[in-house]
Design a protein around this motif. Structure first.
Motif, PDB file in Angstrom:
ATOM      1  N   THR A  33       0.840  -1.197   0.000  1.00 49.88           N
ATOM      2  CA  THR A  33       0.000   0.000   0.000  1.00 49.88           C
ATOM      3  C   THR A  33       0.878   1.251   0.000  1.00 49.88           C
ATOM      4  OG1 THR A  33      -1.801  -1.110   1.151  1.00 49.88           O
ATOM      5  CG2 THR A  33      -1.745   1.289   1.267  1.00 49.88           C
ATOM      6  N   GLY A  34       0.535   2.187  -0.879  1.00 46.79           N
ATOM      7  CA  GLY A  34       1.309   3.410  -1.003  1.00 46.79           C
ATOM      8  C   GLY A  34       2.467   3.325  -1.970  1.00 46.79           C
ATOM      9  N   GLY A  35       2.717   2.141  -2.478  1.00 47.15           N
ATOM     10  CA  GLY A  35       3.828   1.949  -3.395  1.00 47.15           C
ATOM     11  C   GLY A  35       3.503   2.344  -4.821  1.00 47.15           C
ATOM     12  N   SER A  36       4.476   2.109  -5.699  1.00 48.09           N
ATOM     13  CA  SER A  36       4.358   2.507  -7.098  1.00 48.09           C
ATOM     14  C   SER A  36       4.714   1.349  -8.015  1.00 48.09           C
ATOM     15  CB  SER A  36       5.301   3.682  -7.394  1.00 48.09           C
ATOM     16  OG  SER A  36       4.975   4.813  -6.631  1.00 48.09           O
ATOM     17  N   LEU A  37       4.111   1.383  -9.186  1.00 49.26           N
ATOM     18  CA  LEU A  37       4.444   0.462 -10.262  1.00 49.26           C
ATOM     19  C   LEU A  37       4.352   1.214 -11.577  1.00 49.26           C
ATOM     20  CD1 LEU A  37       2.589  -2.915  -9.531  1.00 49.26           C
ATOM     21  CD2 LEU A  37       5.063  -2.551  -9.587  1.00 49.26           C
ATOM     22  N   ARG A  38       5.129   0.764 -12.538  1.00 51.86           N
ATOM     23  CA  ARG A  38       5.036   1.311 -13.888  1.00 51.86           C
ATOM     24  C   ARG A  38       4.739   0.170 -14.847  1.00 51.86           C
ATOM     25  NH1 ARG A  38       9.653   3.455 -18.026  1.00 51.86           N
ATOM     26  NH2 ARG A  38       8.510   5.177 -18.978  1.00 51.86           N
ATOM     27  N   ALA A  63     -11.067  -6.211 -11.576  1.00 50.51           N
ATOM     28  CA  ALA A  63     -10.890  -6.966 -10.346  1.00 50.51           C
ATOM     29  C   ALA A  63     -11.808  -8.179 -10.371  1.00 50.51           C
ATOM     30  CB  ALA A  63     -11.207  -6.084  -9.146  1.00 50.51           C
ATOM     31  N   PRO A  64     -11.510  -9.199  -9.577  1.00 51.23           N
ATOM     32  CA  PRO A  64     -12.355 -10.401  -9.563  1.00 51.23           C
ATOM     33  C   PRO A  64     -13.798 -10.068  -9.230  1.00 51.23           C
ATOM     34  CG  PRO A  64     -10.300 -10.830  -8.434  1.00 51.23           C
ATOM     35  CD  PRO A  64     -10.325  -9.354  -8.731  1.00 51.23           C
ATOM     36  N   GLY A  65     -14.706 -10.555 -10.051  1.00 51.44           N
ATOM     37  CA  GLY A  65     -16.125 -10.353  -9.812  1.00 51.44           C
ATOM     38  C   GLY A  65     -16.643  -8.978 -10.191  1.00 51.44           C
ATOM     39  N   LYS A  66     -15.797  -8.153 -10.771  1.00 49.67           N
ATOM     40  CA  LYS A  66     -16.214  -6.802 -11.147  1.00 49.67           C
ATOM     41  C   LYS A  66     -16.070  -6.596 -12.651  1.00 49.67           C
ATOM     42  CE  LYS A  66     -15.200  -4.573  -6.731  1.00 49.67           C
ATOM     43  NZ  LYS A  66     -14.545  -3.409  -6.068  1.00 49.67           N
ATOM     44  N   GLU A  67     -16.736  -5.573 -13.138  1.00 48.55           N
ATOM     45  CA  GLU A  67     -16.644  -5.250 -14.554  1.00 48.55           C
ATOM     46  C   GLU A  67     -15.311  -4.549 -14.847  1.00 48.55           C
ATOM     47  OE1 GLU A  67     -21.391  -4.669 -15.587  1.00 48.55           O
ATOM     48  OE2 GLU A  67     -20.023  -2.967 -15.736  1.00 48.55           O
ATOM     49  N   LYS A 104      -3.499   1.516  -3.718  1.00 51.49           N
ATOM     50  CA  LYS A 104      -4.372   1.085  -2.632  1.00 51.49           C
ATOM     51  C   LYS A 104      -4.728  -0.386  -2.823  1.00 51.49           C
ATOM     52  CE  LYS A 104      -6.443   5.684  -2.909  1.00 51.49           C
ATOM     53  NZ  LYS A 104      -7.707   6.445  -3.139  1.00 51.49           N
ATOM     54  N   PRO A 105      -5.030  -1.100  -1.744  1.00 50.04           N
ATOM     55  CA  PRO A 105      -5.384  -2.524  -1.886  1.00 50.04           C
ATOM     56  C   PRO A 105      -6.562  -2.761  -2.826  1.00 50.04           C
ATOM     57  CG  PRO A 105      -4.917  -2.009   0.394  1.00 50.04           C
ATOM     58  CD  PRO A 105      -4.914  -0.704  -0.344  1.00 50.04           C
ATOM     59  N   GLU A 106      -7.534  -1.849  -2.817  1.00 45.76           N
ATOM     60  CA  GLU A 106      -8.706  -2.026  -3.672  1.00 45.76           C
ATOM     61  C   GLU A 106      -8.384  -1.856  -5.153  1.00 45.76           C
ATOM     62  OE1 GLU A 106      -8.329   0.108  -1.161  1.00 45.76           O
ATOM     63  OE2 GLU A 106      -9.302   2.052  -1.582  1.00 45.76           O
ATOM     64  N   GLU A 107      -7.154  -1.495  -5.458  1.00 41.83           N
ATOM     65  CA  GLU A 107      -6.752  -1.376  -6.863  1.00 41.83           C
ATOM     66  C   GLU A 107      -6.089  -2.656  -7.384  1.00 41.83           C
ATOM     67  OE1 GLU A 107      -4.746   2.503  -6.286  1.00 41.83           O
ATOM     68  OE2 GLU A 107      -6.318   3.258  -7.626  1.00 41.83           O
ATOM     69  N   THR A 108      -6.111  -3.672  -6.574  1.00 46.34           N
ATOM     70  CA  THR A 108      -5.672  -4.984  -7.030  1.00 46.34           C
ATOM     71  C   THR A 108      -6.579  -5.445  -8.165  1.00 46.34           C
ATOM     72  OG1 THR A 108      -4.755  -5.640  -4.900  1.00 46.34           O
ATOM     73  CG2 THR A 108      -5.452  -7.406  -6.369  1.00 46.34           C
ATOM     74  N   ALA A 109      -5.979  -5.766  -9.300  1.00 53.07           N
ATOM     75  CA  ALA A 109      -6.750  -6.112 -10.492  1.00 53.07           C
ATOM     76  C   ALA A 109      -5.796  -6.564 -11.593  1.00 53.07           C
ATOM     77  CB  ALA A 109      -7.554  -4.907 -10.987  1.00 53.07           C
ATOM     78  N   GLY A 140      -3.241  -8.651 -20.480  1.00 53.67           N
ATOM     79  CA  GLY A 140      -3.359  -8.179 -19.109  1.00 53.67           C
ATOM     80  C   GLY A 140      -2.142  -8.509 -18.267  1.00 53.67           C
ATOM     81  N   THR A 141      -1.956  -7.711 -17.219  1.00 55.22           N
ATOM     82  CA  THR A 141      -0.877  -7.951 -16.265  1.00 55.22           C
ATOM     83  C   THR A 141      -1.440  -7.753 -14.859  1.00 55.22           C
ATOM     84  OG1 THR A 141       1.403  -7.386 -15.651  1.00 55.22           O
ATOM     85  CG2 THR A 141       0.004  -5.558 -16.353  1.00 55.22           C
ATOM     86  N   GLN A 142      -1.133  -8.678 -13.974  1.00 55.56           N
ATOM     87  CA  GLN A 142      -1.696  -8.657 -12.622  1.00 55.56           C
ATOM     88  C   GLN A 142      -0.968  -7.648 -11.748  1.00 55.56           C
ATOM     89  OE1 GLN A 142      -4.335 -10.610 -11.164  1.00 55.56           O
ATOM     90  NE2 GLN A 142      -4.021  -9.164  -9.478  1.00 55.56           N
ATOM     91  N   VAL A 143      -1.751  -6.822 -11.080  1.00 55.87           N
ATOM     92  CA  VAL A 143      -1.231  -5.905 -10.067  1.00 55.87           C
ATOM     93  C   VAL A 143      -1.889  -6.269  -8.745  1.00 55.87           C
ATOM     94  CG1 VAL A 143      -1.182  -3.520  -9.275  1.00 55.87           C
ATOM     95  CG2 VAL A 143      -0.777  -4.045 -11.692  1.00 55.87           C
ATOM     96  N   THR A 144      -1.087  -6.538  -7.737  1.00 55.14           N
ATOM     97  CA  THR A 144      -1.591  -6.877  -6.420  1.00 55.14           C
ATOM     98  C   THR A 144      -1.009  -5.906  -5.413  1.00 55.14           C
ATOM     99  OG1 THR A 144      -1.738  -9.216  -7.024  1.00 55.14           O
ATOM    100  CG2 THR A 144      -1.790  -8.675  -4.673  1.00 55.14           C
ATOM    101  N   VAL A 145      -1.905  -5.249  -4.678  1.00 55.42           N
ATOM    102  CA  VAL A 145      -1.489  -4.273  -3.681  1.00 55.42           C
ATOM    103  C   VAL A 145      -1.801  -4.859  -2.304  1.00 55.42           C
ATOM    104  CG1 VAL A 145      -1.656  -1.895  -2.891  1.00 55.42           C
ATOM    105  CG2 VAL A 145      -2.056  -2.439  -5.300  1.00 55.42           C
ATOM    106  N   SER A 146      -0.777  -5.091  -1.531  1.00 56.84           N
ATOM    107  CA  SER A 146      -0.958  -5.702  -0.204  1.00 56.84           C
ATOM    108  C   SER A 146      -1.190  -4.620   0.844  1.00 56.84           C
ATOM    109  CB  SER A 146       0.267  -6.533   0.161  1.00 56.84           C
ATOM    110  OG  SER A 146       1.397  -5.710   0.289  1.00 56.84           O
ATOM    111  N   SER A 147      -2.010  -4.991   1.832  1.00 55.93           N
ATOM    112  CA  SER A 147      -2.328  -4.019   2.896  1.00 55.93           C
ATOM    113  C   SER A 147      -1.379  -4.149   4.071  1.00 55.93           C
ATOM    114  CB  SER A 147      -3.763  -4.229   3.354  1.00 55.93           C
ATOM    115  OG  SER A 147      -3.948  -5.550   3.792  1.00 55.93           O
TER     116      SER A 147
END
Length: 122
Positions: A14-19, A40-44, A87-92, A115-122
């Motif tokens: 959380t709070g980190g960066s990715l490019r 995200a899983p289960g979302k549009e 943010k964790p909710e941006e995991t998708a 697609g590329t997986q981004v996982t944001v840990s809390s």
């Protein structure tokens, strides 16, 4: 036929960066407006932001303004998504997409990456 290949995803705190990067091949890159979506899983699938052919217009979804930046390098046929303050909710799964028409916020694009997986840990 345009092929799009995303890279740069991974695990970040959380709070980190990715490019993220999206490399295009098989077409004339400057013909295409580009966009990033995420799902995200289960979302549009939802629009994150877009960029016009020469990078002078970059509309963003409200939830990423000020934190994410889209850019493109037409010499390298690549579009980028710099993501800060994640943010964790941006995991998708994050996808890049291309279309010849103007950037739109709905997934009505002609070409998609895998697609590329981004996982944001809390």
């Amino acid at each position: 036929q345009v092929q799009l290949v995303e890279s740069g995803g991974g695990l970040v705190q959380t709070g980190g960066s990715l490019r993220l990067s999206c490399a295009a091949s098989g077409g004339t890159f400057t013909r295409y407006r580009m966009a990033w979506f995420r799902q995200a899983p289960g979302k549009e699938r939802e629009f994150v932001g877009g960029i016009n052919r020469y990078g002078d217009s970059t509309p963003y979804a409200d939830f990423v303004k000020g934190r994410f930046t889209i850019s493109r390098d037409n010499a390298k046929n690549t579009v980028y998504l710099q993501m800060n303050s994640l943010k964790p909710e941006e995991t998708a799964v994050y996808y890049c997409a291309a279309r010849t028409g103007v950037v739109v916020t709905t997934p009505e694009y002609d070409y998609w990456g895998q697609g590329t997986q981004v996982t944001v840990s809390s």
